[in-house]
Motif scaffolding. Sequence first.
Motif, PDB file in Angstrom:
ATOM      1  N   GLY A 381       0.821  -1.202   0.000  1.00  0.00           N
ATOM      2  CA  GLY A 381       0.000   0.000   0.000  1.00  0.00           C
ATOM      3  C   GLY A 381       0.858   1.256   0.000  1.00  0.00           C
ATOM      4  O   GLY A 381       2.089   1.206   0.013  1.00  0.00           O
ATOM      5  N   ILE A 382       0.206   2.408   0.025  1.00  0.00           N
ATOM      6  CA  ILE A 382       0.919   3.692   0.069  1.00  0.00           C
ATOM      7  C   ILE A 382       1.663   3.802   1.395  1.00  0.00           C
ATOM      8  O   ILE A 382       1.103   3.538   2.465  1.00  0.00           O
ATOM      9  CB  ILE A 382      -0.057   4.858  -0.099  1.00  0.00           C
ATOM     10  N   GLY A 383       2.944   4.175   1.306  1.00  0.00           N
ATOM     11  CA  GLY A 383       3.745   4.304   2.528  1.00  0.00           C
ATOM     12  C   GLY A 383       4.228   2.978   3.063  1.00  0.00           C
ATOM     13  O   GLY A 383       4.647   2.892   4.227  1.00  0.00           O
ATOM     14  N   GLU A 384       4.184   1.937   2.244  1.00  0.00           N
ATOM     15  CA  GLU A 384       4.716   0.628   2.605  1.00  0.00           C
ATOM     16  C   GLU A 384       5.787   0.247   1.590  1.00  0.00           C
ATOM     17  O   GLU A 384       5.692   0.599   0.405  1.00  0.00           O
ATOM     18  CB  GLU A 384       3.615  -0.440   2.609  1.00  0.00           C
ATOM     19  N   ALA A 385       6.819  -0.456   2.044  1.00  0.00           N
ATOM     20  CA  ALA A 385       7.921  -0.787   1.132  1.00  0.00           C
ATOM     21  C   ALA A 385       8.682  -2.014   1.618  1.00  0.00           C
ATOM     22  O   ALA A 385       8.734  -2.302   2.821  1.00  0.00           O
ATOM     23  CB  ALA A 385       8.883   0.395   1.025  1.00  0.00           C
ATOM     24  N   LEU A 386       9.269  -2.737   0.679  1.00  0.00           N
ATOM     25  CA  LEU A 386      10.222  -3.786   1.010  1.00  0.00           C
ATOM     26  C   LEU A 386      11.562  -3.119   1.303  1.00  0.00           C
ATOM     27  O   LEU A 386      12.019  -2.279   0.518  1.00  0.00           O
ATOM     28  CB  LEU A 386      10.384  -4.763  -0.154  1.00  0.00           C
ATOM     29  N   VAL A 387      12.191  -3.482   2.413  1.00  0.00           N
ATOM     30  CA  VAL A 387      13.449  -2.846   2.806  1.00  0.00           C
ATOM     31  C   VAL A 387      14.526  -3.900   3.001  1.00  0.00           C
ATOM     32  O   VAL A 387      14.316  -4.910   3.678  1.00  0.00           O
ATOM     33  CB  VAL A 387      13.279  -2.039   4.115  1.00  0.00           C
ATOM     34  N   SER A 388      15.666  -3.647   2.394  1.00  0.00           N
ATOM     35  CA  SER A 388      16.853  -4.475   2.600  1.00  0.00           C
ATOM     36  C   SER A 388      18.034  -3.537   2.788  1.00  0.00           C
ATOM     37  O   SER A 388      18.330  -2.721   1.911  1.00  0.00           O
ATOM     38  CB  SER A 388      17.094  -5.395   1.399  1.00  0.00           C
ATOM     39  N   ALA A 389      18.701  -3.610   3.934  1.00  0.00           N
ATOM     40  CA  ALA A 389      19.836  -2.741   4.236  1.00  0.00           C
ATOM     41  C   ALA A 389      21.080  -3.594   4.478  1.00  0.00           C
ATOM     42  O   ALA A 389      21.040  -4.823   4.347  1.00  0.00           O
ATOM     43  CB  ALA A 389      19.519  -1.883   5.457  1.00  0.00           C
ATOM     44  N   LEU A 390      22.173  -2.939   4.818  1.00  0.00           N
ATOM     45  CA  LEU A 390      23.401  -3.629   5.217  1.00  0.00           C
ATOM     46  C   LEU A 390      23.613  -3.418   6.704  1.00  0.00           C
ATOM     47  O   LEU A 390      23.461  -2.302   7.200  1.00  0.00           O
ATOM     48  CB  LEU A 390      24.606  -3.089   4.442  1.00  0.00           C
ATOM     49  N   ASP A 391      23.965  -4.502   7.417  1.00  0.00           N
ATOM     50  CA  ASP A 391      24.252  -4.334   8.838  1.00  0.00           C
ATOM     51  C   ASP A 391      25.649  -3.752   9.024  1.00  0.00           C
ATOM     52  O   ASP A 391      26.322  -3.397   8.046  1.00  0.00           O
ATOM     53  CB  ASP A 391      24.064  -5.650   9.591  1.00  0.00           C
ATOM     54  N   GLU A 392      26.095  -3.648  10.258  1.00  0.00           N
ATOM     55  CA  GLU A 392      27.371  -2.993  10.545  1.00  0.00           C
ATOM     56  C   GLU A 392      28.570  -3.746   9.994  1.00  0.00           C
ATOM     57  O   GLU A 392      29.654  -3.183   9.872  1.00  0.00           O
ATOM     58  CB  GLU A 392      27.507  -2.790  12.066  1.00  0.00           C
TER      59      GLU A 392
END
Length: 513
Positions: A381-392
């Motif tokens: 929906g609006i304001g929703e997203a799949l997120v993938s980041a890098l850890d430390e």
Amino acid sequence: MKNTEAFVKEITEGNLFKGDYITLGSAMLDGEAITNAFVNVPLKTMNRHGLIAGATGTGKTKTLQVLAENLSEKGVPVLLMDIKGDLSGLAKPSPGHAKIDERHEKIGLPFESKAFPVEMLTLSEQDGVRLRATVSEFGPVLISRILDVTETQAGIISVIFKYCDDNHLPLLDLKDFKKILQYATNEGKKEFEESYGRISSASTGAILRKIIEIEQQGGDLFFGETSFDPQDLLRIDENGRGYINIIRLTDIQDRPKLFSTFMLSLLAEIYSTFPEQGDSGRPELIMFIDEAHLIFNEASSALLNQIESIVKLIRSKGVGLYFVTQNPTDVPEAVLGQLGLKVQHALRAFTAKDRQAIKLTAQNYPDSEYYDTAEVLTSLGIGEALVSALDEKGRPTPLAATLIRAPMSRMDILNETELSSLISQSRLARKYNKTIDRESAYEMLNEKIKLAEEEEAKQKAIEENEALKRAESKRRTSSTRTRSNKMNPIVKVLTSATVIRGVLGIISKMIKK
């Protein structure tokens, strides 16, 4: 039935960091947010670049706004490319709304309304701090790549810069550059050939046409003085918050050449002037490039290569680049492979081509036993997203569908009065908005040509005067001869040698008697 408890544990443990971090929102499972299952991004890896993608109206700009606000709160300066003109509201606090409160209750974060320190910048005639750079600062290699010239023409540009260096001719703006090109094949042709070899007028003509193309897109406003110092992007306010620098680009969408020129100039300047940061634990500057396809679609292959090289190298300076665009395929693969944080809003599958693009996009994310990534991409929906980041440690965090937190600042633009007030208080505006047109190559070459013309006119006058004197002398000689030839016949007889000898003989005889 998906194991919610195991999912929450995976998300929670995967988003715990020793250093400072930004909370984007809370993880979702089966379309519902899980309170307090926070999705975090460590500051330490934010110089590894990132992507915010998604279809129109899915919330990309608000996600950008959230990231900019939280970076500023952590004391990290931000540079935003505002092409749609909807980011100036960062300078004012959010008025709040019941839906915002509801969203934050689901996330598990209290909502705070805040304004942030904002600086409005401009490349064009819009109000704001004027961004400029000189032709000399670009150098021959960068100028050649921007103009997309041939190898031969690039060689000529290098010669032009060498001549200006040798003769102390500052290349500040485009009129300087055009003037020296014209001089090289006209008034100064002999001088150039003696010192640097022959320069083809056809090649300089082609380069001039490329310069005019840049000029017509507003390059004459960008090239010149006072040059913008990238260090002014790193300012911190009295409360320890990083400045959010917003470049107003609403009138530049139809001038992608100028946008690409500016971006490459800025990245090159930052790379050459910022010190190596190493593994410091936090970035020096984060740049968000909205509508990133405007750079990549219009860039030449040489320009793309330069951008790709800078993207790979600039993170060592503590600078992170974040591309905001509708589809990840808008970004070249060589750049996409360098991006650590990916925030993917919903994509729409209206055609077979769209469905194929969604499958390719899903492959850019880590596998998850909790999501069918391709399916989730079309159902967010609006304001929703799949997120993938890098850890430390540089490893991908668990993939999480995320309910993104609301911006703390206004989700609307400033009105004209508010905007004027903000710009009038700017210290940078007073520093950079005064136009300087000091003596440079254009004026110096004009003076040189003028002196040469005066010297030539003086020499010509001397030669003409000498010619007149010679002609007068010749005329007088000729006149004397003519008068001699026209002498009275009686005088001729009386003054002839025979008569004189006869007269002298008679006189002699008279004396003897």
